[in-house]
Design an enzyme around this catalytic site. Structure first.
Site: not given
Length: 579
Positions: A514-515
Site C-alpha cells: 500500500h505504498y
C-alpha cells in the site's frame, strides 16, 4: 506434534497471507477490446487530446471516462492480463509474484529499508496482483481530500458494478470475526464496502467462480472510437514547450516499444488537452524526475536538464507496515483471502487469511512470494540462489506433509502511516526501479499502533471463538517465535522478539503493498492534481495520497480515476459550452 515440528516446516507457508489455492481452475474471458494493441504497431508520431501514462488501477477508469468525447491515448509498459491464468485464476494466483522474468506482471524491488516489494507492470496495474480486498475510504478521508461527496459515491458505484463482490464467509473467517467481537472490536457492521469502526466483512474483486476482476475490466465503459491503448510501451520522458511560453507546458511524450523503436505522441492543439501521469507511487515521481521536474541538484547529478526545480517530487513516500502471527490449526480450515477486518480506535486494522494448505496438493509445490522458487525473501544473497540450491529447497518442501501448511495468519496494518521516506533516481533508465526508502516505524506513534495491533491479535487468538483453530499446547510466545523465524525481510532478528512487541514489530515488518506518496497534493500537485510550476500536466494516482485510504487503497484509486475523469470532462464541456 510439538512446536519444533512447526518451527522446522512452516517457513514457506507465510505466502498464505495473500495467496491461496483450491478454487476451480477457471479463466476470465478476454474482452473484445478493439482499441488495445501492441505499441510496435503504433505510428512513430501521433496526436491525441489526452495522453495518459500508466494503464493501472487509476489509469484504466480515467481513460475509459475521458474517451467519451475526446481522443485518448493510454500507454502501458506491461502486457494484457487477459489469457494469463496466473492473474485471472485463484488456482495459480501465487505464481504472478513468483515470476522474475523481464516481462513479469510484477516488477520486484527491495526498499532501502530491507523489505521486499513489487510494483505492477500490466494493464490493470496492482489490481491484477493484489489479494483483492475491496473497501471504500472513510468519510473523514473524503472530506480532508476536499472531494465532492456525491461524485465520490457515484464514482465508487460506477467501479463496483464491474469489479466488486461479496465474499463467502466460512469457518475460519467466521471465527476471526467472532474473535474480534469477543475482543471488543465492536460493533459488528456486517457486509459493507463502507469504512467504519468495528468489525465488518469487506468486498473482494474475485467473483464466486474464482475470477479476478481488475481495473482493466473498467475499460468496457470506454468509447472504442475515442480510446487507443498501447501495451509494452515504456515512456522515457514528458516533452515540454519552454520557448515562448509563460512557463513550461507539457505537449508530448517519448516512449519505446518492445522492439526498441522510439515513438512520440503529442497533444492536439487546445487549451484543455493534457498529459496525465497515472504510473503509480514509484512510476509517477520517477517519470517527473526523468522529465526534468524534481529536485534540481539531484537531477543535475544524473545529467538531467532541469525544467522546474521541484524539491518535493519523491518526498513523502510511505508504505503501511504489516506484521503478522501465524497460527497452525489442528482442524482443517477453508481457503480464504482477507475477508473480515477489525477497524480499531487504536489506529490499526486487523485482518486474516487461511488455507487448507497454502501449497498445491501435488508437486511441484509453489509457496508464492515465500517459496524457494522466488527466493525473494530469503536472507541468502541473490548470487547464491543457484538453480541447484533452489531445486534442493523445492524438493525438501515437496516432501513436507500437508499438515505443515494447514492454518492461517492474523495480521495487522497501521493507519496512515505517519512515518515517511523518499524516492530518488538510481539512473536515467526508465526500465529500472528507483531507490525508495519508507522509514518504517520512524515515528514512535506508528510503532505504538503496531504494538496495539499485535496485542489485539493475541487476544483474538486466545478468544473462545478461535479456540478450535489453535493447538492448546503451543503458547503465544511459541507462535511469535515461529513467526519471527520466517524470512520476511533482510533485517536482523533479536533475542527479545517474543517479549518485546516493539522489537517484534521492527524485526518482522513486511509490506502490504500500500505504498503511496511522492507527488502529494499541496506539495507536487494542486487540489485538481495539476503539477505545480508547469501547464497541461497532472498526476492522478496513489502517489498523490498523504495517507493510505481505508484498509485497502485499490477501491479509492479506481474511484479517483473515475472521479477526476468526470471532473475533467465537465471542465471541458463547460469551456466548450461557453464559446
Amino acid at each position: 506434534m510439538g512446536f519444533g515440528f512447526w518451527q522446522r516446516h512452516i517457513v514457506a507457508v507465510l505466502a498464505g497471507i495473500f495467496f491461496f489455492h483450491g478454487f476451480c481452475n477457471s479463466q476470465q474471458d478476454d474482452p473484445d477490446y478493439s482499441f488495445v494493441q501492441q505499441a510496435t504497431s503504433a505510428p512513430i508520431i501521433s496526436y491525441y487530446d489526452y495522453i495518459i501514462v500508466g494503464g493501472g488501477t487509476s489509469g484504466c477508469p480515467l481513460a475509459a471516462t475521458l474517451s467519451q468525447n475526446s481522443s485518448v491515448l493510454l500507454i502501458e509498459r506491461g502486457g494484457s492480463p487477459y489469457g494469463n491464468q496466473n492473474i485471472s485464476n485463484l488456482a495459480s494466483f501465487a505464481r504472478t509474484l513468483s515470476d522474475y522474468s523481464p516481462w513479469s506482471p510484477a516488477q520486484h524491488f527491495m526498499s532501502e529499508d530491507g523489505v521486499p516489494n513489487a510494483r505492477a507492470r500490466v494493464l490493470g496495474g496492482g489490481s491484477c496482483l493484489n489479494a483483492g480486498f475491496y473497501t471504500r475510504a472513510g468519510t473523514d478521508y473524503v472530506k480532508e481530500a476536499g472531494w465532492d461527496g456525491n461524485l465520490v459515491n457515484q464514482s465508487y458505484q460506477w467501479v463496483e458494478k464491474v469489479v466488486a463482490f461479496e465474499p463467502p464467509m466460512l469457518q475460519w473467517q467466521s471465527a476471526v470475526r467472532d474473535g474480534l467481537l469477543e475482543t471488543g472490536i465492536t460493533p459488528y457492521n456486517g457486509f459493507t464496502y463502507d469504512h467504519m469502526y468495528g468489525t465488518k466483512v469487506g468486498g473482494t474483486i474475485f467473483d464466486r467462480q474464482g475470477h479476478r476482476h481488475s481495473a482493466a475490466d473498467l475499460l468496457k465503459y470506454a468509447n472504442p472510437k475515442g480510446l487507443t491503448v498501447l501495451l509494452s510501451a515504456t515512456v522515457h520522458r514528458v516533452l515540454f514547450k519552454i520557448k515562448g511560453e509563460a512557463r513550461p507546458t507539457a505537449h508530448g511524450v517519448m516512449f519505446r516499444d518492445a522492439a526498441g523503436v522510439m515513438h512520440r505522441a503529442y497533444l492536439n492543439k487546445g487549451s484543455k488537452n493534457e498529459i496525465i501521469l497515472s504510473a503509480g507511487a514509484l512510476g509517477s515521481p520517477q517519470l517527473l524526475m526523468l522529465s526534468g521536474v524534481g529536485p534540481a541538484e539531484h537531477l543535475r547529478s544524473h545529467n538531467i536538464t532541469v525544467v522546474v526545480d521541484q524539491p518535493m517530487v519523491g518526498q513523502g513516500m510511505s508504505d503501511n507496515p504489516m506484521n503478522a502471527i501465524y497460527v497452525p490449526s489442528p482442524n482443517p480450515v477453508e481457503v480464504s483471502l482477507i475477508q473480515v477486518v477489525g477497524i480499531t480506535r487504536l489506529g490499526t486494522y486487523i485482518e486474516a487469511s487461511s488455507g487448507s494448505n497454502f501449497a498445491s496438493q501435488t508437486p511441484p509445490r509453489n509457496f508464492g512470494m515465500f517459496s524457494p522458487q522466488t527466493g525473494q525473501l530469503s536472507v541468502v544473497p541473490p548470487k547464491q540462489r543457484t538453480p541447484e540450491a533452489i531445486a534442493k529447497a523445492v524438493e525438501a518442501m515437496n516432501a513436507l506433509p500437508d499438515e505443515a501448511f494447514r492454518g492461517g495468519f492474523l495480521l495487522e496494518k497501521i493507519i496512515g502511516p505517519i512515518s515517511t521516506g523518499h524516492l530518488e533516481l538510481r539512473n536515467r533508465n526508465p526500465y529500472d526501479n528507483p531507490s525508495v526508502t519508507f522509514n518504517y516505524f520512524k515515528d514512535p506513534e506508528d510503532l505504538r499502533r503496531c504494538v496495539d495491533g499485535i496485542n489485539t491479535i493475541k487476544k483474538v487468538i486466545e478468544s473462545k471463538a478461535f479456540s478450535r483453530f489453535r493447538y492448546p499446547y503451543i503458547s503465544l510466545e511459541a507462535l511469535i517465535n515461529m513467526t519471527t523465524n520466517f524470512p520476511v525481510n533482510l533485517l536482523p532478528r533479536h533475542d527479545n522478539d517474543s517479549t518485546s512487541m516493539e522489537q517484534f514489530c521492527k524485526d518482522t515488518v513486511m509490506t502490504i503493498w500500500h505504498y503511496h506518496g511522492g507527488c502529494q497534493v499541496g506539495r507536487v500537485v494542486d487540489q485538481d492534481y495539476r503539477v505545480l510550476g508547469v501547464d497541461a500536466l497532472r498526476v492522478i494516482d496513489g502517489s498523490t495520497f498523504n495517507y493510505s485510504p481505508g484498509t485497502n487503497p485499490q477501491a479509492t484509486v479506481m474511484m479517483l480515476g473515475r472521479y477526476m475523469g468526470v471532473r475533467i470532462l465537465n471542465e471541458r464541456l463547460a469551456t466548450e459550452g461557453s464559446k
